[in-house]
Scaffold this motif. Structure first.
Motif, PDB file in Angstrom:
ATOM      1  N   TYR A   1       0.805  -1.219   0.000  1.00 13.46           N
ATOM      2  CA  TYR A   1       0.000   0.000   0.000  1.00 13.46           C
ATOM      3  C   TYR A   1       0.843   1.276   0.000  1.00 13.46           C
ATOM      4  N   SER A   2       2.164   1.147  -0.179  1.00 16.78           N
ATOM      5  CA  SER A   2       3.009   2.341  -0.212  1.00 16.78           C
ATOM      6  C   SER A   2       2.914   3.080  -1.540  1.00 16.78           C
ATOM      7  N   ILE A   3       2.230   2.496  -2.525  1.00 19.67           N
ATOM      8  CA  ILE A   3       2.064   3.173  -3.810  1.00 19.67           C
ATOM      9  C   ILE A   3       1.026   4.283  -3.683  1.00 19.67           C
ATOM     10  N   GLN A   4       1.095   5.233  -4.577  1.00 19.14           N
ATOM     11  CA  GLN A   4       0.146   6.347  -4.580  1.00 19.14           C
ATOM     12  C   GLN A   4      -0.930   6.129  -5.641  1.00 19.14           C
ATOM     13  N   ARG A   5      -2.145   6.527  -5.293  1.00 22.54           N
ATOM     14  CA  ARG A   5      -3.251   6.399  -6.245  1.00 22.54           C
ATOM     15  C   ARG A   5      -3.068   7.401  -7.381  1.00 22.54           C
ATOM     16  N   PRO A   6      -3.187   6.925  -8.649  1.00 22.90           N
ATOM     17  CA  PRO A   6      -3.089   7.857  -9.774  1.00 22.90           C
ATOM     18  C   PRO A   6      -4.206   8.906  -9.704  1.00 22.90           C
ATOM     19  N   GLU A   7      -3.898  10.115 -10.108  1.00 28.77           N
ATOM     20  CA  GLU A   7      -4.894  11.193 -10.071  1.00 28.77           C
ATOM     21  C   GLU A   7      -6.083  10.912 -10.980  1.00 28.77           C
ATOM     22  N   THR A   8      -5.835  10.104 -12.021  1.00 27.16           N
ATOM     23  CA  THR A   8      -6.903   9.825 -12.990  1.00 27.16           C
ATOM     24  C   THR A   8      -7.841   8.711 -12.517  1.00 27.16           C
ATOM     25  N   GLU A   9      -7.568   8.101 -11.369  1.00 26.87           N
ATOM     26  CA  GLU A   9      -8.359   6.967 -10.892  1.00 26.87           C
ATOM     27  C   GLU A   9      -9.055   7.336  -9.581  1.00 26.87           C
ATOM     28  N   ASP A  10     -10.372   7.118  -9.526  1.00 27.77           N
ATOM     29  CA  ASP A  10     -11.098   7.466  -8.306  1.00 27.77           C
ATOM     30  C   ASP A  10     -10.799   6.453  -7.205  1.00 27.77           C
ATOM     31  N   PRO A  11     -10.962   6.824  -5.926  1.00 26.20           N
ATOM     32  CA  PRO A  11     -10.588   5.952  -4.806  1.00 26.20           C
ATOM     33  C   PRO A  11     -11.282   4.598  -4.833  1.00 26.20           C
ATOM     34  N   TRP A  12     -12.576   4.559  -5.197  1.00 31.52           N
ATOM     35  CA  TRP A  12     -13.297   3.291  -5.182  1.00 31.52           C
ATOM     36  C   TRP A  12     -12.715   2.328  -6.218  1.00 31.52           C
ATOM     37  N   THR A  13     -12.454   2.830  -7.465  1.00 31.85           N
ATOM     38  CA  THR A  13     -11.880   1.991  -8.519  1.00 31.85           C
ATOM     39  C   THR A  13     -10.494   1.504  -8.130  1.00 31.85           C
ATOM     40  N   PHE A  14      -9.719   2.386  -7.516  1.00 29.27           N
ATOM     41  CA  PHE A  14      -8.363   2.038  -7.080  1.00 29.27           C
ATOM     42  C   PHE A  14      -8.402   0.918  -6.041  1.00 29.27           C
ATOM     43  N   GLU A  15      -9.314   1.014  -5.091  1.00 28.40           N
ATOM     44  CA  GLU A  15      -9.437   0.005  -4.040  1.00 28.40           C
ATOM     45  C   GLU A  15      -9.902  -1.336  -4.633  1.00 28.40           C
ATOM     46  N   GLN A  16     -10.829  -1.264  -5.599  1.00 21.78           N
ATOM     47  CA  GLN A  16     -11.292  -2.490  -6.250  1.00 21.78           C
ATOM     48  C   GLN A  16     -10.151  -3.182  -7.003  1.00 21.78           C
ATOM     49  N   ARG A  17      -9.307  -2.377  -7.644  1.00 20.99           N
ATOM     50  CA  ARG A  17      -8.179  -2.931  -8.382  1.00 20.99           C
ATOM     51  C   ARG A  17      -7.182  -3.593  -7.424  1.00 20.99           C
ATOM     52  N   ILE A  18      -6.948  -2.968  -6.290  1.00 25.04           N
ATOM     53  CA  ILE A  18      -6.055  -3.557  -5.288  1.00 25.04           C
ATOM     54  C   ILE A  18      -6.597  -4.901  -4.825  1.00 25.04           C
ATOM     55  N   GLU A  19      -7.877  -4.946  -4.512  1.00 24.35           N
ATOM     56  CA  GLU A  19      -8.482  -6.182  -4.004  1.00 24.35           C
ATOM     57  C   GLU A  19      -8.409  -7.296  -5.042  1.00 24.35           C
ATOM     58  N   GLU A  20      -8.668  -6.959  -6.321  1.00 28.60           N
ATOM     59  CA  GLU A  20      -8.634  -7.987  -7.361  1.00 28.60           C
ATOM     60  C   GLU A  20      -7.236  -8.565  -7.517  1.00 28.60           C
TER      61      GLU A  20
END
Length: 616
Positions: free
Chosen positions: A97-116
Motif C-alpha cells: 500500500y506504499s504506492i500512490q493512487r493515480p490522479e486519474t483513478e477514483d478511490p473506489w476503482t483504485f481500491e477495487q483494483r487492489i483487491e482484485e
C-alpha cells in the motif's frame, strides 16, 4: 522515435574474457510488449540490470563497457528481478500500500483494483506478515502485485511466471494483455509469451536480433510470436551458414596469398590483410547445430511398478488409490500449497502417509528432481561434479556418451564445463542438477517444477529428451506448453484432498473446466431470475410490458448470434479433442478463440434472458 520510452544505442558488456553483448541497439515504444530470450548465462539479467541502473542514474552508469541509454522524460518504470529484495522487517501490507493512487483513478476503482490483484495472486492472506517471513516465491508474488498496482508506463520483468500456479499465470497474461503499457520481459513460458508479446528480442553470440511478428488484420487470427521467431531465426541462420560457407571457400585462397605474400606491404596489400583477418573470423564461426535424438538407457521395469492403496495424508490427500502403468507420462497441476510436492514425497517414501499403503516395485529406480535444487562446493568445476557421478552415460541404442559430450548436449560449452560451480547462474545450476538426475539412468523419473529458471533452448532439449524417455514420468509444472507437448494425462489437485485423473493434455482440461464454469454461471443466472420472478409476482391488474419492435429484432439477432457462436465453439472443441490440430500455434489459437467465444456468449446470453422474459 517520438513514441520511444527507452532507446539503447551500441551497448557493450563483458565479464573478463567473456563477451555478453557488443554494440547492440534497440528501443521500446509506448504500448510495445516485447520478450527478451537467450540461453542461460548469455546476459539477459545483466542487460536488465544495466537498464535499471541507468534509469536510477538518469541514463548514466558504469555497469556497461560502452553505449548510451536514453529514457523519455515522462517515463515511469518498474522492475521485477528474479529475486526481489525488500526491507525484511516491513509488513507486506505497508509494502503493497506504499504506492500512490493515480490522479486519474477514483478511490473506489483504485481500491477495487487492489483487491482484485491481491486476491488473484493470493497475497491477500499475507498482508499481516513481515517480508522476512515469506519464502522467495511469496516475496516475488508480493513484489509483482505492488508493480501491477503502480501506475507505470514501462514494466521490465525477469521471469514473472516463476512461482505462480497456472491459474495465476492465466490471469496475469490476460491482465497484461489488456493494459496500455509497454513491457520488456524475460520468460521461458511459450504460451505466456505468445499471449502477451507482439515481438521478440534474442541475444545470441553477443548480438541482438529483433523478430517483429505480425498483428491480426480484420478476422485473421493472432499469429504466434514464438512460431514466427522460430521461422525467421531458421531463415537467418540458413543465410548465415551460406555466408560462412562462402567465407570458408574464399579463406583458403586468401590464406595461400598470405603465406606467399612478400614482406614489403603497400597500402593495397595492407587493406587486403585487414580484410583477411575479418574473413578469417567469419570462416571460423561455429553454429550450435540441431541435436540428435537422445535416449538414456533405463533399468528394466518389472511387473509391479508403483501402487497406492487408500492413501491419506492430513487434509491434503483423501483416500487415494492408483496403480501406475509402464511408460505412462503424467502431469500434475493444481494451485500452490495444495499438496503436489507432498504427494511426490509420499510416493518416493520420503514421507509416510497417515493411512493407506505405498508399494514400490523391486525394480524401480527413482530419479527425483526437487524444487530445492542441488548443492556443491563453490570451488568445484562443473566437469568434475558430473564425472563424480559417471565418466560415461549409457544410451538406449547400446552406445555411450562421455560426461563432456553429455554436458555439451545440454548446452554447457567447453568454457562453462571448466567453470566453478560458484560462478554459475541460477539457470545453469538448475540445468546441472537436472543432468545429475538424468545421468543416474532412472526408470521412474519425477520432475518437480523443472522449468523454473531454465531458458527456452534448454526446455526444447528437455522436451525432446522426455518425449523419447521409456520409463515412467511424473511432471509437476506450471508451463502449459511443456505439459501439452509431453504428458498423456493429468492428476488434477482440486483441494480438500481430492485428486482427479483427467485423460488429456492441459489445454483440453482447461477448456472442459471453462465449459463447466460457464454452465454454472448460466444456471446461477437463471436461478436468480426465477427467484426474482417468484419473489415479485406481477400484480393481476398489472399488464405485462410488451416488447418493442427494436427489442424483437434484437432478440432474433441474439438468438442467431448465440447459435453461430455455439456451433463455432463446438467445432473448435471437436478439433481439439480429435487431434486434428497438430501445431502448437493451431492449438493456442483454438484455445484463445474458445475463451473469447465463452466471454461473448456470457454477455449475449445475459441480454437474451432479459429479452426472453419480456417477449415470452
Amino acid at each position: 522515435m517520438a513514441d520511444a520510452l527507452l532507446t539503447v544505442e551500441n551497448l557493450t558488456k563483458s565479464f573478463g574474457d567473456k563477451l555478453l553483448f557488443e554494440d547492440i541497439s534497440f528501443g521500446i515504444n509506448a504500448g510495445q510488449k516485447s520478450a527478451l530470450i537467450a540461453r542461460n548465462g548469455y546476459g539477459k539479467s545483466t542487460l536488465l540490470n544495466i537498464l535499471m541502473t541507468s534509469y536510477g542514474q538518469h541514463g548514466y552508469n558504469t555497469l556497461q563497457d560502452g553505449g548510451k541509454i536514453t529514457f523519455r522524460g515522462d517515463i515511469k518504470l518498474a522492475y521485477l528481478p528474479q529475486s526481489p529484495v525488500a526491507c525484511p522487517h516491513q509488513m507486506v501490507r505497508d509494502f503493497v500500500y506504499s504506492i500512490q493512487r493515480p490522479e486519474t483513478e477514483d478511490p473506489w476503482t483504485f481500491e477495487q483494483r487492489i483487491e482484485e490483484i491481491l486476491s488473484r495472486m493470493k497475497v491477500d492472506t499475507l498482508l499481516d506478515r513481515p517480508m522476512e517471513t515469506l519464502s522467495g516465491g511469496e516475496q516475488k508474488k508480493v513484489a509483482l502485485c505492488r508493480m501491477l498496482l503502480d501506475h507505470c508506463n514501462l514494466l521490465i520483468l525477469d521471469e514473472p511466471t516463476n512461482h505462480l500456479d497456472i491459474d495465476m499465470i492465466e490471469w496475469l497474461e490476460n491482465y497484461l494483455s489488456r493494459q496500455r503499457l509497454a513491457l520488456l520481459m524475460v520468460t521461458h513460458d511459450r504460451y505466456f509469451l505468445d499471449n502477451v508479446c507482439d515481438d521478440i528480442y534474442e541475444l545470441d553470440n553477443a548480438r541482438l536480433y529483433h523478430y517483429r511478428g505480425t498483428r491480426p488484420n480484420g478476422s485473421e487470427p493472432r499469429s504466434s510470436a514464438y512460431d514466427y521467431y522460430l521461422q525467421k531465426k531458421a531463415e537467418r541462420e540458413a543465410n548465415e551458414r551460406a555466408e560462412i560457407a562462402k567465407a570458408r571457400s574464399l579463406y583458403r585462397t586468401e590464406l595461400e596469398w598470405m603465406r606467399r605474400m612478400p614482406q614489403a606491404r603497400g597500402t593495397k596489400a595492407q587493406a587486403r590483410i585487414d580484410a583477411f583477418h575479418e574473413l578469417e573470423a567469419k570462416a571460423h564461426t561455429r553454429f550450435d547445430d540441431s541435436r540428435p535424438q537422445l535416449t538414456v538407457k533405463t533399468e528394466r521395469i518389472g511387473g509391479k511398478i508403483l501402487e497406492l492403496y487408500n492413501v491419506c495424508y492430513g487434509n491434503i490427500i483423501d483416500d487415494y488409490s492408483y496403480v501406475f502403468k509402464r511408460g505412462e507420462k503424467i502431469g500434475i497441476v493444481g494451485p500452490n500449497g495444495v499438496g503436489k510436492s507432498t504427494f511426490l514425497n509420499i510416493i518416493t517414501e520420503r514421507l509416510k502417509p497417515t493411512s493407506g499403503r505405498v508399494v514400490v516395485g523391486q525394480t524401480i529406480q527413482f530419479g527425483y528432481y526437487t524444487q530445492a535444487g542441488m548443492s556443491a562446493p563453490e570451488d568445484r568445476r562443473v566437469i568434475d561434479i558430473v564425472k563424480d557421478i559417471a565418466e560415461e552415460i549409457e544410451l538406449d541404442n547400446g552406445k555411450s556418451m562421455s560426461a563432456h559430450q553429455f554436458l555439451t548436449y545440454f548446452g554447457f560449452d567447453g568454457t562453462t564445463q571448466y567453470n566453478y560451480f560458484g560462478n554459475l547462474s541460477g539457470g545453469e545450476r538448475r540445468r546441472l542438477y537436472l543432468l545429475q538426475v538424468l545421468m543416474a539412468n532412472p526408470n521412474f523419473l519425477i520432475l518437480d517444477e523443472p522449468t523454473n529458471d531454465l531458458d527456452i533452448y534448454t526446455l526444447q532439449i528437455l522436451e525432446q529428451f522426455l518425449q523419447t524417455y521409456k520409463g515412467c514420468l511424473i511432471i509437476v509444472s506450471h508451463d502449459r506448453s511443456f505439459l501439452d507437448h509431453i504428458v498423456d494425462h493429468l492428476f488434477v489437485f482440486e483441494g480438500d484432498g481430492k485428486i482427479k485423473d483427467y485423460h488429456s493434455n492441459y489445454t483440453e482440461y482447461r477448456l472442459e473446466r471453462q465449459r463447466k464454469e460457464r454452465e454454472q454461471q448460466l444456471d446461477a443466472r437463471e436461478k436468480k431470475a426465477a427467484e426474482r420472478s417468484f419473489c415479485q409476482p406481477p400484480s393481476p391488474s398489472a399488464s405485462k410490458k410488451k416488447a418493442s419492435y427494436k427489442e424483437q429484432k434484437e432478440y432474433e439477432a441474439l438468438t442467431n448470434e448465440i447459435n453461430i457462436l455455439t456451433e463455432e465453439r463446438m467445432e473448435l472443441e471437436q478439433k481439439l479433442s480429435d487431434g486434428s490440430l497438430c501445431s502448437p500455434d493451431e492449438i493456442t489459437h483454438a484455445s484463445t478463440r474458445i475463451g473469447e467465444i465463452i466471454a461473448e456468449l456470457d454477455e449475449k446470453e445475459l441480454r437474451w434472458l432479459e429479452l426472453d422474459e419480456i417477449i415470452k
